[in-house]
Design a protein around this motif. Structure first.
Motif, mmCIF file in Angstrom:
data_model
loop_
_atom_site.group_PDB
_atom_site.id
_atom_site.type_symbol
_atom_site.label_atom_id
_atom_site.label_comp_id
_atom_site.label_asym_id
_atom_site.label_seq_id
_atom_site.Cartn_x
_atom_site.Cartn_y
_atom_site.Cartn_z
ATOM 1 N N ASN A 192 -38.301 28.818 -37.235
ATOM 2 C CA ASN A 192 -37.476 29.804 -37.962
ATOM 3 C C ASN A 192 -36.772 30.703 -36.947
ATOM 4 O OD1 ASN A 192 -38.656 28.928 -40.345
ATOM 5 N ND2 ASN A 192 -40.257 30.509 -40.285
ATOM 6 N N ILE A 193 -35.762 31.431 -37.425
ATOM 7 C CA ILE A 193 -35.226 32.523 -36.591
ATOM 8 C C ILE A 193 -35.769 33.829 -37.167
ATOM 9 C CG2 ILE A 193 -33.162 33.714 -35.750
ATOM 10 C CD1 ILE A 193 -31.545 31.208 -36.183
ATOM 11 N N THR A 194 -36.295 34.665 -36.267
ATOM 12 C CA THR A 194 -36.811 35.975 -36.717
ATOM 13 C C THR A 194 -35.818 37.051 -36.294
ATOM 14 O OG1 THR A 194 -39.004 35.117 -36.254
ATOM 15 C CG2 THR A 194 -38.835 37.494 -36.632
ATOM 16 N N PHE A 195 -35.489 37.944 -37.194
ATOM 17 C CA PHE A 195 -34.483 38.981 -36.916
ATOM 18 C C PHE A 195 -35.125 40.330 -36.601
ATOM 19 C CE2 PHE A 195 -32.262 35.705 -39.204
ATOM 20 C CZ PHE A 195 -31.050 35.639 -38.545
ATOM 21 N N ASN A 196 -34.278 41.254 -36.119
ATOM 22 C CA ASN A 196 -34.731 42.612 -35.779
ATOM 23 C C ASN A 196 -35.484 43.282 -36.920
ATOM 24 O OD1 ASN A 196 -33.698 42.806 -33.224
ATOM 25 N ND2 ASN A 196 -31.756 43.707 -33.871
ATOM 26 N N ASP A 197 -34.987 43.110 -38.122
ATOM 27 C CA ASP A 197 -35.597 43.810 -39.263
ATOM 28 C C ASP A 197 -36.828 43.071 -39.783
ATOM 29 O OD1 ASP A 197 -34.523 41.616 -40.486
ATOM 30 O OD2 ASP A 197 -33.099 42.709 -41.752
#
Ligand code: SF4
Ligand code: SF4
Lengths: 396, 461
Positions: free
Chosen positions: B21-26
């Protein structure tokens, strides 16, 4: 009417290169400097002969310079680089050391390129962009001390305060006398033209400073005799003020076009004109004091300032415009001179609020745009003439 | 007749779905399934120009379907505009910065930092459904407007007109005034006369000439960094501590380390494991700012390192790379050559100095974080004088085993243009490698003429 001292100055300029050659033979060193914030007094006080590197108007040299510094560098810098490459300019030939500053990044790049290609000994003075901040001033003081140290090394002696004080006093006198002379060019009767004063200012870039002061004093005495009390008033309807990129020796294209179109130039805020001689207040005799005096003057356009309302450059422009009773501004921008081209539209808008029209002339040293420039300048002068007539009619 | 659009093949879907997965800042995540859907269904409808099969596309985006992380950078690029809009809706602060700087203090101050290219990308993505011609026309129009409002000799205008019109919700224009850029500080200043009074302005003053050797210059720049953080805090209303900055430095050091490892891994391979554009998009992740989301960049970067290592080990060649391509090293700011068209001509881009200069500059983690960051920044190889910069560049050219060097500079990029000749001079003298200087024409359009010249150089090699 001709001012006799001006003739003497012309003659002394012709003799000056040979004089420099002799001085160097006798062990003196010539420092070629360029940059709005180079504290010339320090160079002078260390016993060097300061000569300003500022030349323009030669398209061939611009092309030569482009081979080293690319065709995307400002025209002025390209010409300087070209002149170093050819090494035929009588002043450039005589330079032993160069002192450049980084007020304008392109000036700084010129130092690097000249150092690399022509193996010149270059001393660089860094200049903070955020010049108005206190920490920037502290930084600049360090840089000025470092600049002095590098020059001391080359001079083989330390700078002493008494000599620096003498140099400061000499330069202060020059500035004061120049300011007085400058008043005459904008005055009624026109006993000396702006063009003559402009040449006179630039003569100071090259002549021996003590001699220059005495020549200025003689000029002032002659002027005072001719016109005891210079009164500046809008005596003709096409009084033009020149602003923007510098117009160094060798470049008189725009000035001659304005003259031919019937405009009378009555003021400028050019780096190659009166501006650097104004408001230079040296509070302390030390490298730091001199450097801060320079930094606190009206800033050069190459140093960005982020608040329009309190911009001292624009304030000074307004002040000079009002002093000279100019009707319009011709804003000269040299090809790739970002500091001034970026501000052209803004300056136009700011002046429009005070009812002062501005014409931007974007040019280089080639002659190919001469006719186009002439047409635009003529139309502008015609426009301000009509405007002045209307104002007069309304007043009547 | 509609334009021909590129489609990702379903044959590669399964392999892609196995990736991370890609994990984002939020803290939110996006799954490979969602990414695949976007790249094959939503994306082509929203941005047909990005999928158009057209010679004139600058960067045609990754078509290396068996390299999942390339598709992910593609996804991050295409969703950039929407993500920035979402970030603004959620109250996030956004700053305009310069292209040649790291973003540690902005990360510390919880602010998204966007360089000019990204600001333009944000704006470009606001309109859907355009083909390449329409898109180019639209960009050209807004450039014209910016040239008019600023200066027609401006190299980049950094979305000036959109920021001023309030179309791009940028809170603060606060770049470093690095030497590489002749325009940026005047660009900041130009905002003072625009109608948008809400945008804050600050030049982070980067002093010049051997400054990293001068303690007072480091102190001065450190003070400017403090001022920057203070200004960013005024926008966010928070109080950034030294500890926040240290954490940000550590995070960015991780990115820089991974980016450097990735680049060196790529260089170590006999067969180029990716093509030029994929190499650039993966290595540039090391600066963590490329996609306006530090965590997202980091998560893709970590995965990319793994995939590239595998490819190098197995001798896998990147998509559309010819056999024994001529290796080009590109110099100059904010600009590159057309990777895919140069590959068609038998070359591959193996490195650039821009971006790489600060990616390879690690910040000391012990001691005053402002001082450390200032020192490292003043040491950026790209910002040094001619000789020093050239020596560093030569090192990179040697490491990357380049066969040829192109120094390309943008219209109006005066301070790069000015030293292009001395830099290539030294490179030629010390390495004997052929070099070529190219001046990109007004408005930065990649045109036939430019490619012809590049191709001629490749042929010569
Ligand atoms: S101020 Fe303009 S003319 Fe002067 S050196 Fe800078 S770019 Fe050139
Ligand atoms: S190309 Fe040069 S002038 Fe333009 S933004 Fe980049 S560094 Fe600045």
């Amino acid at each position: 009417m001709s001012i006799q001292t001006l003739e003497i100055i012309r003659k002394r300029l012709e003799e000056r290169p040979e004089e420099l050659r002799q001085a160097r033979k006798n062990g003196h060193k010539v420092v070629g400097w360029t940059g709005y914030n180079v504290p010339e007094e320090i160079v002078h006080a260390l016993g060097f002969i300061p000569v300003r590197i500022a030349l323009g108007g030669d398209d061939r040299l611009v092309e030569v310079g482009a081979r080293y510094a690319s065709s995307k560098t400002c025209v002025f810098i390209r010409e300087i680089v070209g002149a170093f490459s050819e090494n035929k300019d009588p002043y450039i030939q005589q330079t032993d050391i160069l002192a450049f500053d980084a007020t304008c990044l392109q000036n700084y790049r010129a130092a690097e390129v000249i150092e690399y290609f022509f193996k010149k000994d270059v001393v660089v003075l860094a200049v903070p962009r955020n010049f108005a901040e206190d920490d920037a001033k502290t930084y600049f003081v360090h840089e000025a001390n470092e600049f002095t140290r590098l020059l001391e090394e080359r001079a083989g002696r330390l700078l002493d305060n008494a000599t620096l004080g003498e140099s400061v006093a000499l330069y202060n006198d020059i500035r004061k006398t120049l300011k007085s002379i400058y008043t005459f060019q904008a005055a009624r009767d026109n006993v000396i033209s702006w063009e003559e004063v402009y040449d006179l200012i630039q003569a100071g870039d090259l002549l021996d400073k003590k001699e220059y002061l005495s020549l200025l004093q003689q000029t002032l005495a002659e002027l005072t005799e001719l016109q005891h009390n210079p009164v500046i008033e809008a005596d003709c309807d096409s009084r033009i003020f020149i602003s923007g990129s510098l117009i160094p020796r060798g470049d008189r294209k725009l000035i001659s076009i304005i003259n031919l179109a019937g405009g009378r130039i009555v003021g400028d805020d050019l780096w190659s004109g009166i501006l650097p001689h104004l408001d230079l207040d040296i509070k302390e005799i030390s490298p730091a004091g001199v450097a801060l005096g320079y930094l606190n003057r009206t800033p050069h356009a190459a140093l960005p300032y982020l608040d329009l309302e309190s911009d001292r450059r624009l304030k000074k422009l307004h002040e000079l415009l009002s002093q000279s009773r100019a009707h319009g501004v011709i804003y000269h921008t040299l090809r790739y001179c970002d500091p001034f081209t970026f501000k052209a539209k803004e300056t136009k808008n700011v002046l429009a609020k005070s009812g002062i029209p501005l014409l931007e002339i974007h040019t280089e040293y080639a002659g190919s745009d001469y006719e186009a420039m002439k047409t635009r300048v003529e139309a502008f002068i015609e426009m301000i003439r009509i405007k002045s007539e209307l104002v007069e009619e309304e007043a009547a | 007749m509609g334009k021909q659009l590129f489609r990702y093949s379903e044959a590669n879907k399964e392999g892609f779905l196995d990736s991370d997965n890609i994990t984002f800042n939020d803290g939110s995540i996006v799954t490979p399934e969602e990414i695949w859907h976007y790249l094959t269904v939503e994306g082509p409808v929203k941005y047909p120009s990005a999928f158009e099969v057209n010679l004139y596309q600058g960067n045609r985006g990754s078509r290396d379907e068996t390299l999942p992380t390339s598709l992910k950078t593609r996804y991050l690029g295409l969703t950039f505009s929407a993500r920035m809009e979402k970030a603004k809706d959620n109250g996030k602060s956004i700053a305009f910065i310069q292209g040649g700087q790291a973003v540690d203090p902005y990360t510390a101050a919880d602010t998204i930092a966007l360089r000019p290219g990204l600001v333009n990308q944000w704006n470009n993505g606001l309109e859907y459904g355009n083909d390449i011609n329409k898109e180019n026309l639209r960009r050209k129009k807004s450039k014209e407007k910016a040239f008019h409002d600023m200066s027609f000799e401006a190299c980049q205008t950094g979305g000036y007109e959109h920021v001023q019109a309030g179309n791009l919700r940028i809170d603060v224009i606060a770049p470093y005034t690095v030497l590489r850029c002749s325009d940026v500080s005047y660009g900041v200043e130009a905002h003072r006369h625009g109608p948008n009074k809400d945008v804050k302005l600050l030049n982070v003053d980067f002093p010049l000439r051997n400054q990293a050797d001068k303690p007072w210059a480091i102190e001065y720049f450190a003070g400017n960094l403090r001022r920057l953080v203070h200004t960013l805090d005024e926008v966010t209303g928070r109080k950034t501590t030294e500890d926040d900055l240290l954490k940000a430095i550590k995070l960015h050091n991780e990115g820089r380390r991974l980016g450097t490892e990735l680049a060196e891994l790529w260089w170590s391979a006999d067969i180029p494991p990716t093509n030029s554009d994929d190499r650039a998009s993966l290595v540039s992740l090391g600066n963590l700012e490329t996609h306006g989301d530090v965590q997202a960049s980091l998560s893709v970067l970590k995965e990319a390192r793994k995939f590239i290592a595998e490819r190098v080990k197995n001798g896998v060649k990147g998509h559309a790379v010819t056999d024994n391509p001529k290796r080009l090293f590109i110099l100059g700011s904010c600009v590159g050559i057309n990777g895919s068209r140069s590959e068609d001509a038998g070359a591959i881009v193996v490195g650039r100095d821009d971006q790489w200069s600060h990616c390879s500059s690690l910040v000391e983690e012990e001691g005053d974080p402002y001082y450390n960051l200032a020192k490292t920044t003043l040491e950026y190889p790209y910002e040094q004088g001619i000789e020093k910069r050239a020596q560093w560049t030569i090192e990179q050219i040697r490491k990357s085993r380049a066969d040829g060097v192109i120094f390309i500079h943008n219209w109006g990029c005066n301070t790069q243009a000015a030293i292009s000749r001395p830099i290539v001079d030294i490179i030629k003298r010390e390495t004997g490698i052929p070099t070529y200087i190219h001046e990109r024409d007004l408005h930065g359009l990649r045109d036939e003429q430019e490619q012809n010249r590049v191709n001629a150089f490749i042929e010569m090699l």
